[in-house]
Design a protein around this motif. Structure first.
Motif, PDB file in Angstrom:
ATOM      1  N   LYS A  41       4.186   8.245 125.550  1.00  0.00           N
ATOM      2  CA  LYS A  41       2.858   8.479 126.134  1.00  0.00           C
ATOM      3  C   LYS A  41       1.802   7.650 125.422  1.00  0.00           C
ATOM      4  O   LYS A  41       0.750   7.354 125.975  1.00  0.00           O
TER       5      LYS A  41
ATOM      6  N   ALA B 171       0.967  21.246 125.755  1.00  0.00           N
ATOM      7  CA  ALA B 171       0.687  19.912 126.295  1.00  0.00           C
ATOM      8  C   ALA B 171       0.361  18.938 125.155  1.00  0.00           C
ATOM      9  O   ALA B 171       0.852  17.796 125.142  1.00  0.00           O
ATOM     10  N   GLU B 174       3.526  18.185 123.173  1.00  0.00           N
ATOM     11  CA  GLU B 174       4.380  17.262 123.919  1.00  0.00           C
ATOM     12  C   GLU B 174       3.871  15.838 123.802  1.00  0.00           C
ATOM     13  O   GLU B 174       4.642  14.895 123.611  1.00  0.00           O
ATOM     14  N   GLU B 175       2.548  15.708 123.921  1.00  0.00           N
ATOM     15  CA  GLU B 175       1.934  14.375 123.835  1.00  0.00           C
ATOM     16  C   GLU B 175       2.152  13.788 122.436  1.00  0.00           C
ATOM     17  O   GLU B 175       2.486  12.619 122.289  1.00  0.00           O
ATOM     18  N   ASN B 176       1.991  14.660 121.448  1.00  0.00           N
ATOM     19  CA  ASN B 176       2.182  14.227 120.061  1.00  0.00           C
ATOM     20  C   ASN B 176       3.628  13.778 119.822  1.00  0.00           C
ATOM     21  O   ASN B 176       3.880  12.790 119.131  1.00  0.00           O
ATOM     22  N   THR B 179       4.254  10.367 121.138  1.00  0.00           N
ATOM     23  CA  THR B 179       3.451   9.289 120.545  1.00  0.00           C
ATOM     24  C   THR B 179       4.267   8.659 119.430  1.00  0.00           C
ATOM     25  O   THR B 179       4.667   9.324 118.477  1.00  0.00           O
TER      26      THR B 179
END
Lengths: 69, 180
Positions: A41, B171, B174-176, B179
């Motif tokens: 992401k 959320a 999950e993003e972390n 990354t």
């Protein structure tokens, strides 16, 4: 995704294996695989910097913008 | 990391306390109806609503009806406890933000509201059962909604909001995780 990661191409050009790059950059092979498959992401500037340093390339050699539309 | 270790340790304790409650609470519900005639506790001291019942022992049919009616709130309460135990089981394993947490928090909140409704019905049934053998005109049907119920509903609302917060946290986590 509009941003394509050309890491595989750079690895071939520099004749370097993924596991070696992962070790040099200090990330896991699993995370490098996520990056290569374009599933990440976000990419940290520090990670990008380390990749560029070890592959002796510019960020633009790895990241490519393609217009999906 | 220190917090993470504390979460795991405390969650382990809470997990076992909840496990104990899952065993003790059904025993309490059972013993309430099975021992009600056999203890020194005077039956007329039990109030159903505002009206004390006549001092006497309860017949077996009423005890059985009382026990059967207690199964509903007991079942819901056990589900609440199981749901909470599952949350702390995940914390115990070091899983802090997950979709499962969100679902469990929402489920717990809904079960708490349902428990309040079933408990009100149970208390009403109790008032009828305790006064069933009273003389005509002294039978009681008590339906109560007091501060205890309001408190549980407020807690359920808090838990539901926490579910949303957990979803935001999930959320972010999950993003972390994605990354690099």
């Amino acid at each position: 995704m509009a941003i394509k990661i050309n890491l595989d191409l750079m690895l071939i050009k520099r004749q370097m294996k993924s596991n070696e790059l992962a070790r040099l950059v200090g990330i896991t092979e699993q995370n490098l695989s996520i990056l290569k498959r374009g599933k990440a992401k976000a990419i940290r500037v520090s990670t990008l910097e380390a990749i560029c340093r070890h592959l002796q390339c510019q960020p633009g050699d790895i990241l490519e913008y393609t217009d999906d539309d | 990391m220190q917090n993470f270790s504390k979460i795991k340790t405390l969650s382990n304790w809470i997990y076992w306390i909840l496990s104990l409650c899952i065993v003790i609470i059904p025993v309490y519900y059972l013993s309430f109806w099975f021992l009600i005639n056999n203890t020194d506790f005077p039956l007329d001291a039990i109030t159903t609503g505002a009206t004390p019942i006549e001092p006497r022992t309860l017949p077996t049919e009423i005890l059985a009806a009382g026990y059967l009616s207690s199964i509903f709130p007991l079942t819901v309460l056990v589900f609440v406890l199981l749901s909470l135990r599952k949350i702390f089981q995940l914390y115990k394993k070091g899983i802090v933000f997950s979709l499962e947490h969100v679902a469990l928090f929402k489920k717990t909140a809904k079960l708490l509201v349902f428990w309040v409704l079933v408990s009100i019905a149970y208390e009403s049934v109790k008032s009828v059962l305790f006064s069933l053998e009273n003389p005509p005109g002294e039978k009681v049907l008590s339906i109560g909604f007091g501060s205890d119920e309001v408190t549980v509903i407020l807690v359920a609302a808090f838990v539901y909001v926490i579910a949303w917060v957990m979803d935001e946290g999930r959320a972010l986590a999950e993003e972390n995780e994605m990354t690099i």
